[in-house]
Design a protein around this motif. Structure first.
Motif, PDB file in Angstrom:
ATOM      1  N   VAL A   1       0.907  -1.178   0.126  1.00 12.66           N
ATOM      2  CA  VAL A   1      -0.221   0.085   0.075  1.00 12.66           C
ATOM      3  C   VAL A   1       0.949   1.374  -0.045  1.00 12.66           C
ATOM      4  N   TYR A   2       0.713   2.132  -0.916  1.00 10.31           N
ATOM      5  CA  TYR A   2       1.146   3.369  -0.963  1.00 10.31           C
ATOM      6  C   TYR A   2       0.005   4.551  -0.929  1.00 10.31           C
ATOM      7  N   VAL A   3       0.374   5.636  -0.043  1.00  6.88           N
ATOM      8  CA  VAL A   3      -0.693   6.752   0.192  1.00  6.88           C
ATOM      9  C   VAL A   3       0.060   7.935  -0.455  1.00  6.88           C
ATOM     10  N   LYS A   4      -0.845   8.617  -1.324  1.00  7.86           N
ATOM     11  CA  LYS A   4      -0.669   9.695  -1.930  1.00  7.86           C
ATOM     12  C   LYS A   4      -1.102  10.985  -1.215  1.00  7.86           C
ATOM     13  N   GLN A   5      -0.014  11.636  -0.580  1.00  4.78           N
ATOM     14  CA  GLN A   5      -0.209  12.643   0.625  1.00  4.78           C
ATOM     15  C   GLN A   5      -0.717  13.985   0.262  1.00  4.78           C
ATOM     16  N   GLU A   6      -1.672  13.973  -0.550  1.00  7.69           N
ATOM     17  CA  GLU A   6      -2.333  15.602  -0.834  1.00  7.69           C
ATOM     18  C   GLU A   6      -2.841  16.285   0.159  1.00  7.69           C
ATOM     19  N   ASN A   7      -3.119  15.537   1.317  1.00  8.41           N
ATOM     20  CA  ASN A   7      -3.231  16.210   2.540  1.00  8.41           C
ATOM     21  C   ASN A   7      -1.977  17.225   2.806  1.00  8.41           C
ATOM     22  N   LEU A   8      -1.036  17.057   2.463  1.00  9.18           N
ATOM     23  CA  LEU A   8       0.187  18.036   2.444  1.00  9.18           C
ATOM     24  C   LEU A   8       0.581  18.971   1.216  1.00  9.18           C
ATOM     25  N   GLN A   9      -0.512  19.123   0.199  1.00  2.00           N
ATOM     26  CA  GLN A   9      -0.445  20.125  -0.545  1.00  2.00           C
ATOM     27  C   GLN A   9      -0.831  21.190  -0.158  1.00  2.00           C
ATOM     28  N   ASN A  10      -0.078  22.390  -1.101  1.00  3.57           N
ATOM     29  CA  ASN A  10      -0.339  23.618  -0.647  1.00  3.57           C
ATOM     30  C   ASN A  10      -1.758  23.755  -0.700  1.00  3.57           C
ATOM     31  N   THR A  11      -2.519  24.826   0.391  1.00  2.28           N
ATOM     32  CA  THR A  11      -3.814  24.736   0.882  1.00  2.28           C
ATOM     33  C   THR A  11      -4.342  23.450   1.468  1.00  2.28           C
ATOM     34  N   GLY A  12      -3.559  22.534   1.428  1.00  2.00           N
ATOM     35  CA  GLY A  12      -3.908  21.248   2.361  1.00  2.00           C
ATOM     36  C   GLY A  12      -5.092  20.505   1.602  1.00  2.00           C
ATOM     37  N   SER A  13      -4.852  20.549   0.302  1.00  2.00           N
ATOM     38  CA  SER A  13      -5.818  19.585  -0.578  1.00  2.00           C
ATOM     39  C   SER A  13      -5.362  19.550  -1.986  1.00  2.00           C
ATOM     40  N   PHE A  14      -5.988  18.580  -2.463  1.00  2.00           N
ATOM     41  CA  PHE A  14      -5.702  18.399  -4.169  1.00  2.00           C
ATOM     42  C   PHE A  14      -6.520  19.431  -4.925  1.00  2.00           C
ATOM     43  N   LYS A  15      -7.190  20.112  -4.429  1.00  2.00           N
ATOM     44  CA  LYS A  15      -8.219  20.856  -5.045  1.00  2.00           C
ATOM     45  C   LYS A  15      -7.669  22.168  -5.471  1.00  2.00           C
ATOM     46  N   LEU A  16      -6.547  22.664  -5.137  1.00  2.00           N
ATOM     47  CA  LEU A  16      -5.701  23.697  -5.839  1.00  2.00           C
ATOM     48  C   LEU A  16      -5.266  23.417  -7.319  1.00  2.00           C
ATOM     49  N   ARG A  17      -5.208  22.064  -7.540  1.00  2.00           N
ATOM     50  CA  ARG A  17      -4.797  21.628  -8.878  1.00  2.00           C
ATOM     51  C   ARG A  17      -5.920  22.328 -10.018  1.00  2.00           C
ATOM     52  N   GLY A  18      -7.031  21.619  -9.770  1.00  2.00           N
ATOM     53  CA  GLY A  18      -8.180  22.051 -10.550  1.00  2.00           C
ATOM     54  C   GLY A  18      -8.448  23.534 -10.665  1.00  2.00           C
ATOM     55  N   ALA A  19      -8.453  23.974  -9.499  1.00  2.00           N
ATOM     56  CA  ALA A  19      -8.827  25.404  -9.300  1.00  2.00           C
ATOM     57  C   ALA A  19      -8.030  26.246 -10.193  1.00  2.00           C
ATOM     58  N   PHE A  20      -6.523  26.231  -9.974  1.00  2.00           N
ATOM     59  CA  PHE A  20      -5.610  27.130 -10.599  1.00  2.00           C
ATOM     60  C   PHE A  20      -5.479  26.704 -12.107  1.00  2.00           C
ATOM     61  N   ASN A  21      -5.844  25.520 -12.480  1.00  2.00           N
ATOM     62  CA  ASN A  21      -5.858  25.248 -13.970  1.00  2.00           C
ATOM     63  C   ASN A  21      -6.927  25.941 -14.751  1.00  2.00           C
TER      64      ASN A  21
END
Length: 402
Positions: free
Chosen positions: A37-57
């Motif tokens: 098992v591997y965990v993708k740590q998007e909880n440590l992304q800027n702003t604390g979530s993956f959501k920055l990716r879609g919003a910025f794009n």
């Protein structure tokens, strides 16, 4: 599904804006599941979530004229911060409409990024309706949190990083609310590594996408209620639904107790603070919602870490009780000097740590000369608690567990 070229374009726009978050091996989860098992740590992304990716794009994809008007979004919190961050980056007006029950942490996060926060509605869908009207009356560009191809393409960059780091993953497990994250991840994998299995996880209290997926047509739900506010979406969007039917292999449900267990598990065993939506994928693993072969390698997307501190405190306290590390009881004592000392000495000999005592001698249910003492203890597990109960009874203490 979203073309891989669009997801690659999103990756280029996001360069220097987002972190390439770690895809970390999780040895204890691997042992529990019998897989790697591997965990993708998007909880440590800027702003604390993956959501920055879609919003910025999405905002980066707008024309200069569209951006100049300013942007507005509706969100339970993570998309809000992604839009606010992006608006600040481009120097434009940002307005966020959030449900009234949104955790204070997320509201403050939006304000600190310079955006205006408007609290409206009992859930995401009510906030969404208000935001659409506000966008029209104030001539703002609406940034949808999940039903937008540019947003979905941005979320798909999560999968690009996972493939770059671990190309041998066989199953990817993704939280599902509105479906933008799983649509982007599934599109990436099905075009680059089509044999990889994509599994979504929904909260039992927000089951719209689950029922729609298996009925193969959109099913309506009247309300949502879950501690996983990031996936607390009532209505199924037709665009995302079509993408999910096309590229997702399976969807499972987890309830709030299971999500809370997973939040506490990640905190204790992975040293990660993860909100309910992100922890839902671990809940599915811990509570055996998905069947795996022993030679599989799993990738779990921990989508965000913006959990309200009050909620986290409640989860920890309840988790300690459920795991027999805390207990509380009320015992009736004779109200005279030394009675409380005798109880305290007994608990001390048993190795129980008293963390709180409440003393009541005025209750009308008490006989004159008696007092109720409520004791909270730190204990060492189920057997230790059984020993405490046995010794209380052996020493003739009348008590009730709370």
């Amino acid at each position: 599904m979203i073309p891989i070229s669009k997801i690659m374009d999103a990756k280029a726009r996001l360069s220097g804006i987002i972190q390439h978050t770690k895809l970390a091996f999780a040895p204890k989860l691997s042992q529990i599941s019998g897989t790697k098992v591997y965990v993708k740590q998007e909880n440590l992304q800027n702003t604390g979530s993956f959501k920055l990716r879609g919003a910025f794009n999405k905002i980066a994809s707008l024309t200069q004229e569209e951006r100049a008007k300013g942007v507005i979004a509706s969100s339970a919190g993570n998309h809000a911060q992604g839009v606010a961050y992006s608006a600040k980056h481009f120097g434009i007006k940002g307005v966020i409409v959030m449900p009234e029950a949104t955790p204070l942490l997320k509201v403050m996060g939006v304000k600190e990024l310079g955006a205006e926060a408007i609290l409206k509605g009992n859930n995401y869908d009510e906030a969404y309706s208000y935001a659409l009207e506000y966008a029209k009356t104030h001539d703002l560009q609406f940034i949808h949190p999940f039903a937008d191809d540019a947003v979905i393409a941005g979320q798909g960059t999560v999968a690009l990083e996972m493939i770059e780091d671990q190309s041998h993953l066989t199953t990817i497990i993704v939280p599902v609310g509105g479906g933008g994250l799983i649509a982007g991840i599934a599109a990436t994998y099905k075009q680059m590594l089509p044999n990889v299995r994509i599994i979504g996880v929904v909260a039992e209290g927000a089951p719209g996408m689950y029922h729609s997926f298996y009925q193969k047509e959109i099913q309506k739900t009247n309300s949502v209620r879950t501690i996983a506010d990031g996936i607390a979406v009532r209505d199924v969007n037709p665009i995302n639904f079509s993408y999910i039917l096309e590229s997702v292999d399976e969807i499972v449900k987890v309830d709030d107790e299971e999500i809370a267990n997973a939040i506490l598990y990640l905190l204790e065993n992975q040293k990660l603070v993860v909100e309910g939506a992100g922890a839902s994928v671990v809940a599915a693993l811990l509570h055996h919602k998905i069947n795996f072969k022993s030679n599989e390698t799993l990738g779990l997307v921990l989508s965000g870490g913006n959990i309200d501190v009050t909620m986290l405190g409640n989860i920890i306290e309840k988790g300690l009780v459920r795991s027999h590390r805390k207990m509380q009881f009320c015992v009736t004592l004779i109200d005279k000097p030394g009675s409380l000392q005798g109880l305290s000495d007994l608990l001390s000999k048993l190795g129980a740590n008293i963390v709180k005592i409440d003393f009541d001698r005025t209750s009308t249910s008490l006989a004159f000369g008696d007092a109720n003492v409520t004791v909270s203890l730190e204990t060492k597990g189920k057997d230790h608690q059984a020993q405490i109960r046995q010794q209380l009874q052996a020493n003739s203490y009348a008590f009730i567990e709370i």
